[in-house]
Design a protein around this motif. Sequence first.
Motif, PDB file in Angstrom:
ATOM      1  N   CYS A 317       0.822  -1.227   0.000  1.00 22.58           N
ATOM      2  CA  CYS A 317       0.000   0.000   0.000  1.00 22.58           C
ATOM      3  C   CYS A 317       0.849   1.268   0.000  1.00 22.58           C
ATOM      4  O   CYS A 317       1.803   1.387   0.763  1.00 22.58           O
ATOM      5  CB  CYS A 317      -0.917  -0.010   1.221  1.00 22.58           C
ATOM      6  SG  CYS A 317      -1.898   1.477   1.425  1.00 22.58           S
ATOM      7  N   ILE A 318       0.515   2.220  -0.865  1.00 24.70           N
ATOM      8  CA  ILE A 318       1.246   3.486  -0.897  1.00 24.70           C
ATOM      9  C   ILE A 318       0.436   4.615  -0.252  1.00 24.70           C
ATOM     10  O   ILE A 318       0.765   5.789  -0.389  1.00 24.70           O
ATOM     11  CB  ILE A 318       1.652   3.875  -2.341  1.00 24.70           C
ATOM     12  CG1 ILE A 318       0.424   3.984  -3.252  1.00 24.70           C
ATOM     13  CG2 ILE A 318       2.646   2.870  -2.906  1.00 24.70           C
ATOM     14  CD1 ILE A 318       0.732   4.538  -4.646  1.00 24.70           C
ATOM     15  N   CYS A 320      -2.513   6.017  -0.848  1.00 23.32           N
ATOM     16  CA  CYS A 320      -2.996   7.069  -1.741  1.00 23.32           C
ATOM     17  C   CYS A 320      -4.433   7.460  -1.410  1.00 23.32           C
ATOM     18  O   CYS A 320      -4.900   8.528  -1.799  1.00 23.32           O
ATOM     19  CB  CYS A 320      -2.905   6.610  -3.191  1.00 23.32           C
ATOM     20  SG  CYS A 320      -4.088   5.321  -3.610  1.00 23.32           S
ATOM     21  N   GLY A 321      -5.152   6.586  -0.737  1.00 24.75           N
ATOM     22  CA  GLY A 321      -6.515   6.917  -0.336  1.00 24.75           C
ATOM     23  C   GLY A 321      -7.562   6.701  -1.412  1.00 24.75           C
ATOM     24  O   GLY A 321      -8.749   6.956  -1.186  1.00 24.75           O
ATOM     25  N   CYS A 323      -8.838   3.990  -2.541  1.00 21.14           N
ATOM     26  CA  CYS A 323      -9.842   2.984  -2.172  1.00 21.14           C
ATOM     27  C   CYS A 323     -10.886   3.576  -1.236  1.00 21.14           C
ATOM     28  O   CYS A 323     -12.047   3.168  -1.256  1.00 21.14           O
ATOM     29  CB  CYS A 323      -9.185   1.741  -1.577  1.00 21.14           C
ATOM     30  SG  CYS A 323      -8.172   2.030  -0.129  1.00 21.14           S
ATOM     31  N   CYS A 384      -7.234   0.439  -6.934  1.00 26.54           N
ATOM     32  CA  CYS A 384      -5.945   0.439  -6.227  1.00 26.54           C
ATOM     33  C   CYS A 384      -4.811   0.441  -7.251  1.00 26.54           C
ATOM     34  O   CYS A 384      -4.695  -0.467  -8.062  1.00 26.54           O
ATOM     35  CB  CYS A 384      -5.816  -0.763  -5.308  1.00 26.54           C
ATOM     36  SG  CYS A 384      -4.195  -0.829  -4.517  1.00 26.54           S
TER      37      CYS A 384
HETATM   38  S1  SF4 Z   1      -5.928   2.308  -3.128  1.00 29.22           S
HETATM   39 FE1  SF4 Z   1      -5.995   1.948  -0.927  1.00 29.22          FE
HETATM   40  S2  SF4 Z   1      -4.902   0.009  -0.650  1.00 29.22           S
HETATM   41 FE2  SF4 Z   1      -4.387   0.739  -2.706  1.00 29.22          FE
HETATM   42  S3  SF4 Z   1      -2.498   1.896  -2.394  1.00 29.22           S
HETATM   43 FE3  SF4 Z   1      -4.157   3.389  -2.273  1.00 29.22          FE
HETATM   44  S4  SF4 Z   1      -4.611   3.471  -0.057  1.00 29.22           S
HETATM   45 FE4  SF4 Z   1      -3.389   1.636  -0.383  1.00 29.22          FE
END
Ligand code: SF4
Lengths: 485, 270
Positions: A317-318, A320-321, A323, A384
Amino acid sequence: MTSVSSGKSFHDDAAAALQNPSLQAALDKAGAGFLATRSRAFASIENAQALCEAAERVRTRAVHDMADLLLLFEQRARAQGVSVHWAETAEQARSIVLALCAGKRRIVKGKSMASEEIELNEALLQAGAEVVETDLGEYIVQLAEEIPSHIIAPAVHKTRAQIDALFRHHHGGRKTPEGRVRSSQTLVEEARRIIRKKFLRAEVGITGTNMLIAERGAALLLTNEGNGDLSAIMAERHIVLAGIERIVASEKDAAAVLRVLARSATGQSLGTYVSLYGGTGRGTDGTEKPRKDMHVVLLDNGRSAMHGGPWHDMLRCIRCGACLNHCPVYTSVGGHAYGWVYSGPMGKVLSPLLAEAGTDARLKRRVAALPHASSFCGRCVEVCPVGIPLTSLMRKLRNRHFERPQGIKGWKTRLGCLGVRLLFAHPRLYRSLLALALRLLKLAARGKGHVGRVAWLPGIGGWTKTRDLPVNRSARAAITLLDDV
Amino acid sequence: MTERTPSKVAVPIAVPIAVLATCLADALRPETVRATCTLLARLSSKRKPPALPKRQTCCGQILYNAGDRKGAASQALRVIDLFEPFQAVVVPSGSCAGMLKRHYPQLLAGTPHARRAQAFARKSWELTEFLHLFRPRTQQPETQHKPPDKSLPPLTWHDSCSCLRECKSSTSCARSLLAARGVRLHEASEREVCCGFGGKFSIANSAVSTSMADDKLARLQQSGAKLVASADLGCLLHLAGRARRRALPLSFVHIAELLVEQKPLPTIGA
Ligand code: SF4
């Protein structure tokens, strides 16, 4: 200080959140914006898919080689005069930071979810220090004595009117006439004036990091407000708090992640400030000079236990928010219902796993049920950027609950499933019971005076509280009815 | 697994096919199962109805989602045992078809039945995918569509999440079948957002599920439609139940029943 949540469960807090008009207004306003900017950001480049795949490869490799890369990072950082500290638990991380802040009173902080995770502010305040969050969103939730409701936009749950009232309360000044709310710009300027003063007097600056670059022994930080840089530079001592899975091998790898991180998070192509902190910096005369006192605290807190096991993928997980922004559950109830700093789909996987490593039994119980609060729609997996199979991970967590049931709910699910297994194994018994149930259902429908539907039924109260149940008028199952097709 | 894109070939079917009714339709909406069988019979050269094995119960998704992996795996095996003799298994639900196509191979991976599960996945079909692939020649090419069916109320289509994300060709297959049936769709906005059903989720997380239903219903209504069709009965029962409770002027129908062209149009819970 940080009130985690009022209710005992996601279920209760989510229901309350749905009844909270200002929260709903804030969520409605933020929701559409996030999605539109993100899809524009990806639509405007040709090779979006390839960029995501490249970032996924980089993260997969980095997580795989995590142990070696961390050692390399430590070696390279130390060679530049940076101190590296290893913290196995939240407790250890807190005491390391407390020791580094001993005798210092004025502390400024950049946004760091890891620091929220270990509840650092509380510990520092108890030790008598003054801690000021310098990211605007974090500053707002700090004033409100709350925790962030979103990993990228901590105060996304607040309306402008609420922020105005909060600032009035804490900053003093004249009251605005009833019904008038100051503009965002005015509010931002007011916060900036106050936070600037804190920067000038700060003795320690604490920041998080988006990536630790092993080969460089440096920490990378992506911000929009420039507060990260000021936190890192203005004070004598700079402490970076980093989850160990933030590691990547090289600057090239970091660049691959950067290409999708801001696009996926806020829809920007890069973010306003990308800063790299190491032990040296270039002076005004162009020569490399040692920077002041820099410390990196490497936080495990349950992460290494995930490595190589069923939850390994989550380490990619990076943060990024995306999801969260695309989750219909998150956008309906906001982040606080999840009971901890990590919310949305990633929180449903991460929170139970990290909480297990800690000692807070209440938190453990609180977040254990999160993997069940999903309709498995799968949109999070679709968005994601690093391909984390979030729904499969939630399902695996459900498996584990089933194997080791906890509490009444856990046992109820287990017994229910065993009963269902029994019926599936005996189709004739299944048929007879179904026939009986259908007859009863029809009777129940007639009792209410509506032949087509049931408005109340014991056992499925969760359904009939808000929905009718359309019934089968023939009261016969299709398989029996169509036997002679 | 790679997605099968429906080709343009139409073959009158002579192969023995079977219908997995799904526990939900079996118990609560036999009309959907009947319509499914009728549609499949029409495809066969001798109008032979598909088999509807009597010993069937459920695809096992209820156990799988509750975390009972072992129970789900043995149910998967039971379904495979029962339906394996047939050349094709057609399912009037994206969610249950997704279970057969995507999750059975995962559930049985690493067991002696892994290859059987993969082969079974390849012959499992969501209803609209199957109907589209084997549609009669008279319905091709796409230009020979029927004139608009004026007897139908304004209609919109609800893509279930499993049709969108697990049986990915379903959403285009369903639309093309509807076009051939003379339906002009009033498309709703944000079609990729879940309606909040999610099986047990709709009961255990009733409040959130209901709020998602209300959001979805608002968008469905904004489309100007009075009738909502879908390939998944779960979503339909959930949305119809909510619309009914709120006395909204919307009715709901499973695509199988819509395609059969029975009059008057049977809608759910009416
Ligand atoms: S989409 Fe969600 S699970 Fe995927 S990298 Fe971004 S924060 Fe992490």
